[in-house]
Write a protein that holds these residues in place. Structure first.
Motif, PDB file in Angstrom:
ATOM      1  N   ARG A 170      -7.434   1.685  13.414  1.00 15.34           N
ATOM      2  CA  ARG A 170      -6.932   3.050  13.621  1.00 15.34           C
ATOM      3  C   ARG A 170      -7.866   4.147  13.137  1.00 15.34           C
ATOM      4  O   ARG A 170      -7.797   5.257  13.629  1.00 15.34           O
ATOM      5  CB  ARG A 170      -5.549   3.207  13.028  1.00 15.34           C
ATOM      6  N   LYS A 202      -0.367  -6.190   0.710  1.00 23.09           N
ATOM      7  CA  LYS A 202      -1.739  -6.573   1.057  1.00 23.09           C
ATOM      8  C   LYS A 202      -2.725  -5.893   0.106  1.00 23.09           C
ATOM      9  O   LYS A 202      -3.930  -5.934   0.311  1.00 23.09           O
ATOM     10  CB  LYS A 202      -2.046  -6.303   2.537  1.00 23.09           C
ATOM     11  N   SER A 208       2.582  -6.764   8.218  1.00 24.87           N
ATOM     12  CA  SER A 208       4.054  -6.802   8.374  1.00 24.87           C
ATOM     13  C   SER A 208       4.738  -6.970   7.020  1.00 24.87           C
ATOM     14  O   SER A 208       5.682  -7.754   6.862  1.00 24.87           O
ATOM     15  CB  SER A 208       4.479  -7.940   9.320  1.00 24.87           C
ATOM     16  N   GLU A 266       6.735  -5.137   5.446  1.00 25.04           N
ATOM     17  CA  GLU A 266       8.140  -4.721   5.386  1.00 25.04           C
ATOM     18  C   GLU A 266       9.100  -5.880   5.623  1.00 25.04           C
ATOM     19  O   GLU A 266      10.289  -5.791   5.315  1.00 25.04           O
ATOM     20  CB  GLU A 266       8.396  -3.596   6.393  1.00 25.04           C
ATOM     21  N   ASP A 284       3.001  -0.741  -0.086  1.00 24.21           N
ATOM     22  CA  ASP A 284       2.359  -0.643   1.222  1.00 24.21           C
ATOM     23  C   ASP A 284       2.063   0.814   1.559  1.00 24.21           C
ATOM     24  O   ASP A 284       2.488   1.739   0.857  1.00 24.21           O
ATOM     25  CB  ASP A 284       3.246  -1.278   2.300  1.00 24.21           C
ATOM     26  N   ILE A 285       1.360   0.967   2.690  1.00 20.51           N
ATOM     27  CA  ILE A 285       1.050   2.292   3.227  1.00 20.51           C
ATOM     28  C   ILE A 285       2.291   2.874   3.898  1.00 20.51           C
ATOM     29  O   ILE A 285       3.006   2.174   4.607  1.00 20.51           O
ATOM     30  CB  ILE A 285      -0.066   2.144   4.304  1.00 20.51           C
ATOM     31  N   VAL A 286       2.507   4.165   3.671  1.00 18.09           N
ATOM     32  CA  VAL A 286       3.526   4.910   4.419  1.00 18.09           C
ATOM     33  C   VAL A 286       2.814   6.093   5.075  1.00 18.09           C
ATOM     34  O   VAL A 286       1.985   6.750   4.443  1.00 18.09           O
ATOM     35  CB  VAL A 286       4.646   5.441   3.494  1.00 18.09           C
ATOM     36  N   SER A 287       3.145   6.321   6.347  1.00 16.73           N
ATOM     37  CA  SER A 287       2.588   7.508   7.009  1.00 16.73           C
ATOM     38  C   SER A 287       3.758   8.365   7.495  1.00 16.73           C
ATOM     39  O   SER A 287       4.156   9.329   6.844  1.00 16.73           O
ATOM     40  CB  SER A 287       1.667   7.085   8.151  1.00 16.73           C
ATOM     41  N   THR A 288       4.342   8.009   8.619  1.00 15.20           N
ATOM     42  CA  THR A 288       5.501   8.770   9.108  1.00 15.20           C
ATOM     43  C   THR A 288       6.798   8.307   8.440  1.00 15.20           C
ATOM     44  O   THR A 288       7.814   8.994   8.522  1.00 15.20           O
ATOM     45  CB  THR A 288       5.659   8.574  10.624  1.00 15.20           C
ATOM     46  N   GLY A 289       6.800   7.132   7.873  1.00 19.09           N
ATOM     47  CA  GLY A 289       8.021   6.554   7.281  1.00 19.09           C
ATOM     48  C   GLY A 289       8.848   5.775   8.308  1.00 19.09           C
ATOM     49  O   GLY A 289       9.890   5.209   7.987  1.00 19.09           O
ATOM     50  N   LYS A 290       8.341   5.735   9.565  1.00 26.84           N
ATOM     51  CA  LYS A 290       9.100   5.100  10.647  1.00 26.84           C
ATOM     52  C   LYS A 290       9.314   3.600  10.395  1.00 26.84           C
ATOM     53  O   LYS A 290      10.413   3.083  10.602  1.00 26.84           O
ATOM     54  CB  LYS A 290       8.327   5.309  11.966  1.00 26.84           C
ATOM     55  N   THR A 291       8.291   2.923   9.931  1.00 32.16           N
ATOM     56  CA  THR A 291       8.415   1.461   9.724  1.00 32.16           C
ATOM     57  C   THR A 291       9.457   1.163   8.657  1.00 32.16           C
ATOM     58  O   THR A 291      10.268   0.251   8.810  1.00 32.16           O
ATOM     59  CB  THR A 291       7.046   0.852   9.333  1.00 32.16           C
TER      60      THR A 291
HETATM   61  O1  LIG Z   1       4.975   5.055   7.984  1.00 29.79           O
HETATM   62  P1  LIG Z   1       4.499   4.552   9.308  1.00 29.79           P
HETATM   63  O2  LIG Z   1       3.973   5.637  10.196  1.00 29.79           O
HETATM   64  O3  LIG Z   1       5.522   3.693   9.997  1.00 29.79           O
HETATM   65  O4  LIG Z   1       3.205   3.629   9.029  1.00 29.79           O
HETATM   66  C1  LIG Z   1       3.228   2.642   8.046  1.00 29.79           C
HETATM   67  C2  LIG Z   1       2.867   1.306   8.594  1.00 29.79           C
HETATM   68  O5  LIG Z   1       1.520   1.333   9.097  1.00 29.79           O
HETATM   69  C3  LIG Z   1       0.799   0.261   8.519  1.00 29.79           C
HETATM   70  O6  LIG Z   1       0.979  -0.914   9.233  1.00 29.79           O
HETATM   71  P2  LIG Z   1       0.087  -1.354  10.460  1.00 29.79           P
HETATM   72  O7  LIG Z   1       0.541  -0.636  11.682  1.00 29.79           O
HETATM   73  O8  LIG Z   1      -1.369  -1.210  10.116  1.00 29.79           O
HETATM   74  O9  LIG Z   1       0.463  -2.873  10.610  1.00 29.79           O
HETATM   75  P3  LIG Z   1       0.407  -4.056   9.559  1.00 29.79           P
HETATM   76  O10 LIG Z   1       1.776  -4.112   8.972  1.00 29.79           O
HETATM   77  O11 LIG Z   1       0.088  -5.241  10.358  1.00 29.79           O
HETATM   78  O12 LIG Z   1      -0.651  -3.741   8.515  1.00 29.79           O
HETATM   79  C4  LIG Z   1       1.452   0.079   7.162  1.00 29.79           C
HETATM   80  O13 LIG Z   1       1.167  -1.207   6.634  1.00 29.79           O
HETATM   81  C5  LIG Z   1       2.925   0.285   7.475  1.00 29.79           C
HETATM   82  O14 LIG Z   1       3.533  -0.894   7.911  1.00 29.79           O
END
Ligand SMILES: O=P(O)(O)OC[C@H]1O[C@H](OP(=O)(O)OP(=O)(O)O)[C@H](O)[C@@H]1O
Ligand SMILES: Nc1ncnc2c1ncn2[C@@H]1O[C@H](COP(=O)(O)OP(=O)(O)OP(=O)(O)O)[C@@H](O)[C@H]1O
Length: 215
Positions: A14, A118, A142, A144, A157-164
């Motif tokens: 990305r 990770k 994955s 979550e 983990d990473i959070v961006s929009t919080g959607k996941t």
């Molecule tokens: O807050 P959001 O906008 O939903 O983004 C967060 C998600 O993006 C990244 O995953 P990625 O898409 O890289 O997939 P991965 O779980 O395989 O690392 C991260 O690990 C979260 O799962």
């Protein structure tokens, strides 16, 4: 180390397009189909650069070993990997943050709750600093999924929009650190190719400043 070309470790995935656009805006001519094929080494002769298309988590390794003079890596990767590289510029791209998350109703936790991530080093350091004893379980993606199926009580983990998190019924519990991508440099390359690298930093800085003043 190649004396004339600047060797550049670029993260596939990305960050790639945003980083390539920054370089183009800074005046380095990269072809439009730059990442279209499956080649892992791509030359941009007019820019005097040779790019290695690497896994994001591996970029600091290439730069530390000096096979790449410079690279682009997320702050998350730099905190996790702790490599011997210079972090010279915040590129202000791929903004997100590292957080602890879990199910909304935390069940009564065991003595050393399991944390899936990770980023095992970041997670270990964070909970140590909090004075909480945990067991960190390393996953590759994955993340979550782990609390949903009972592998771990919480995740880092990473959070961006919080959607996941939302779509999986998880909630953010604590914020650890904000993340953007950084330009990193091998310390020896910085001495040997100082003019070329300073030029790249100066040109990128100007583009980043322009971007932030027009937004
Ligand atoms: O807050 P959001 O906008 O939903 O983004 C967060 C998600 O993006 C990244 O995953 P990625 O898409 O890289 O997939 P991965 O779980 O395989 O690392 C991260 O690990 C979260 O799962
Ligand atoms: N959802 C996101 N939004 C914005 N930036 C992100 C997001 N997830 C990760 N990043 C940033 O982008 C970098 C690369 O993420 P990417 O998902 O491309 O790689 P990766 O997950 O390490 O690779 P792979 O999926 O091949 O294992 C991360 O190190 C982080 O700095």
């Amino acid at each position: 180390m190649n004396k004339d070309w600047i060797t550049f470790a670029m993260p596939k995935g990305r960050i790639f397009e945003e980083a390539a656009d920054l370089l183009r805006n800074a005046g380095y001519p990269l072809q439009e189909d730059f990442s279209a094929g499956r080649k892992l080494i791509v030359e941009a002769p007019d820019a005097g650069m040779k790019f290695f298309l690497a896994k994001p988590m591996d970029v600091p390794t290439y730069v530390e070993h000096g096979v790449a003079d410079i690279g682009v890596a997320g702050k998350d990767v730099l905190l996790e990997e702790q490599r011997d590289v210079y972090e010279v510029l915040d590129l202000h791209i791929s903004a997100c943050y590292l957080a602890v998350a879990g199910l909304p109703e935390q069940r009564k936790e065991r003595v050393a709750p399991k944390i899936a991530s990770k980023y095992p080093n970041i997670a270990t350091q964070y909970f140590k600093a909090q004075g909480e004893q945990v067991e960190v379980i390393r996953l590759s993606g994955s993340i979550e999924l782990a609390p949903l199926i009972g592998l771990a009580e919480r995740i880092v983990d990473i959070v961006s929009t919080g959607k996941t998190l939302r779509e999986n019924g998880l909630v953010e519990l604590e914020t650890i650190a904000s993340v953007t991508s950084r330009l990193i440099v091998n310390p020896v390359s910085y001495r040997m190719k100082d003019k070329q690298i300073d030029d790249i930093v100066t040109r990128l800085s100007a583009v980043i400043k322009e971007g932030s003043s027009s937004s």
